[in-house]
Design a protein around this motif. Sequence first.
Motif, PDB file in Angstrom:
ATOM      1  N   ASP A 155       2.912 -24.402  -9.956  1.00 49.35           N
ATOM      2  CA  ASP A 155       1.508 -24.782  -9.985  1.00 49.35           C
ATOM      3  C   ASP A 155       1.171 -25.316 -11.374  1.00 49.35           C
ATOM      4  O   ASP A 155       1.759 -24.891 -12.367  1.00 49.35           O
ATOM      5  N   LYS A 156       0.192 -26.215 -11.426  1.00 52.41           N
ATOM      6  CA  LYS A 156      -0.230 -26.764 -12.718  1.00 52.41           C
ATOM      7  C   LYS A 156      -0.851 -25.688 -13.602  1.00 52.41           C
ATOM      8  O   LYS A 156      -0.845 -25.796 -14.807  1.00 52.41           O
ATOM      9  N   LYS A 157      -1.402 -24.636 -12.980  1.00 55.47           N
ATOM     10  CA  LYS A 157      -2.030 -23.554 -13.744  1.00 55.47           C
ATOM     11  C   LYS A 157      -1.025 -22.834 -14.629  1.00 55.47           C
ATOM     12  O   LYS A 157      -1.385 -22.266 -15.647  1.00 55.47           O
ATOM     13  N   LEU A 158       0.250 -22.848 -14.220  1.00 55.49           N
ATOM     14  CA  LEU A 158       1.285 -22.161 -14.979  1.00 55.49           C
ATOM     15  C   LEU A 158       1.618 -22.972 -16.230  1.00 55.49           C
ATOM     16  O   LEU A 158       2.041 -24.118 -16.143  1.00 55.49           O
ATOM     17  N   LYS A 159       1.419 -22.376 -17.372  1.00 51.43           N
ATOM     18  CA  LYS A 159       1.746 -23.021 -18.632  1.00 51.43           C
ATOM     19  C   LYS A 159       3.150 -22.607 -19.038  1.00 51.43           C
ATOM     20  O   LYS A 159       3.450 -21.419 -19.121  1.00 51.43           O
TER      21      LYS A 159
ATOM     22  N   ASN B 260       9.734 -30.087  -8.198  1.00 54.22           N
ATOM     23  CA  ASN B 260       8.881 -31.268  -8.010  1.00 54.22           C
ATOM     24  C   ASN B 260       9.679 -32.569  -8.000  1.00 54.22           C
ATOM     25  O   ASN B 260       9.093 -33.651  -8.064  1.00 54.22           O
ATOM     26  N   TRP B 261      10.985 -32.497  -7.928  1.00 58.63           N
ATOM     27  CA  TRP B 261      11.823 -33.687  -7.964  1.00 58.63           C
ATOM     28  C   TRP B 261      11.440 -34.639  -6.834  1.00 58.63           C
ATOM     29  O   TRP B 261      11.358 -34.242  -5.684  1.00 58.63           O
TER      30      TRP B 261
ATOM     31  N   ILE C 225      10.122 -25.196 -17.761  1.00 56.84           N
ATOM     32  CA  ILE C 225       9.943 -26.649 -17.643  1.00 56.84           C
ATOM     33  C   ILE C 225      10.955 -27.209 -16.648  1.00 56.84           C
ATOM     34  O   ILE C 225      10.615 -28.017 -15.784  1.00 56.84           O
ATOM     35  N   TYR C 226      12.201 -26.749 -16.744  1.00 60.56           N
ATOM     36  CA  TYR C 226      13.233 -27.206 -15.810  1.00 60.56           C
ATOM     37  C   TYR C 226      12.909 -26.769 -14.377  1.00 60.56           C
ATOM     38  O   TYR C 226      13.078 -27.543 -13.439  1.00 60.56           O
ATOM     39  N   GLU C 227      12.469 -25.536 -14.212  1.00 61.33           N
ATOM     40  CA  GLU C 227      12.177 -25.017 -12.876  1.00 61.33           C
ATOM     41  C   GLU C 227      11.107 -25.853 -12.188  1.00 61.33           C
ATOM     42  O   GLU C 227      11.228 -26.217 -11.021  1.00 61.33           O
TER      43      GLU C 227
END
Length: 171
Positions: free
Chosen positions: A54-58, A73-74, A66-68
């Motif tokens: 989710d975008k909420k996750l920083k 989302n590939w 970042i990789y996950e």
Amino acid sequence: MVKLRYYLKYSFFFLLFCFFSLQLMGEEAFKKEQETFVPDKNIKILKVLEILNDKKLKAGGLQSLIYERAYWNWGAIVPSDFRARAGQIYIFAWKKSGKPEALTARFEYRQLKTKEEVWSQSIYYPHAHGAIDSIFKVIGDAYFTNGTVFAWRFSILKNNVIIAQSKSFIW
């Protein structure tokens, strides 16, 4: 006045009796609804991974996060693609030793906005053997309309009998 007191006294006991008898009938129905659990020593649930995409996750600069996010989302290009892939992803790693046999992995969960309603996803394995990863996704509209998953249960079934199980502490 005496008749009224007599009526109230016995109507109270009658209502009390009805309440407890209905409650006991509900408990019997609940016990019948529960599935049987017969543990199988040949099956072990090794690891449970929960991924919040989710975008909420920083990510906070952590390369693994970042990789996950990039991995799940590939192929997403437009915002609607990202929205369709956003949500929670559960990966259950389990091992089946012995002869291959037909098994079903079932993921049951409850979401915040639907409260006690139980949702379910299943994967059928006709020849389950060795190390298996079962991936279940609560993404897209199901995630945005019903909210995040707050309780879950993962079960492995053989002929509709639970033979291995793992669940969240809230379940």
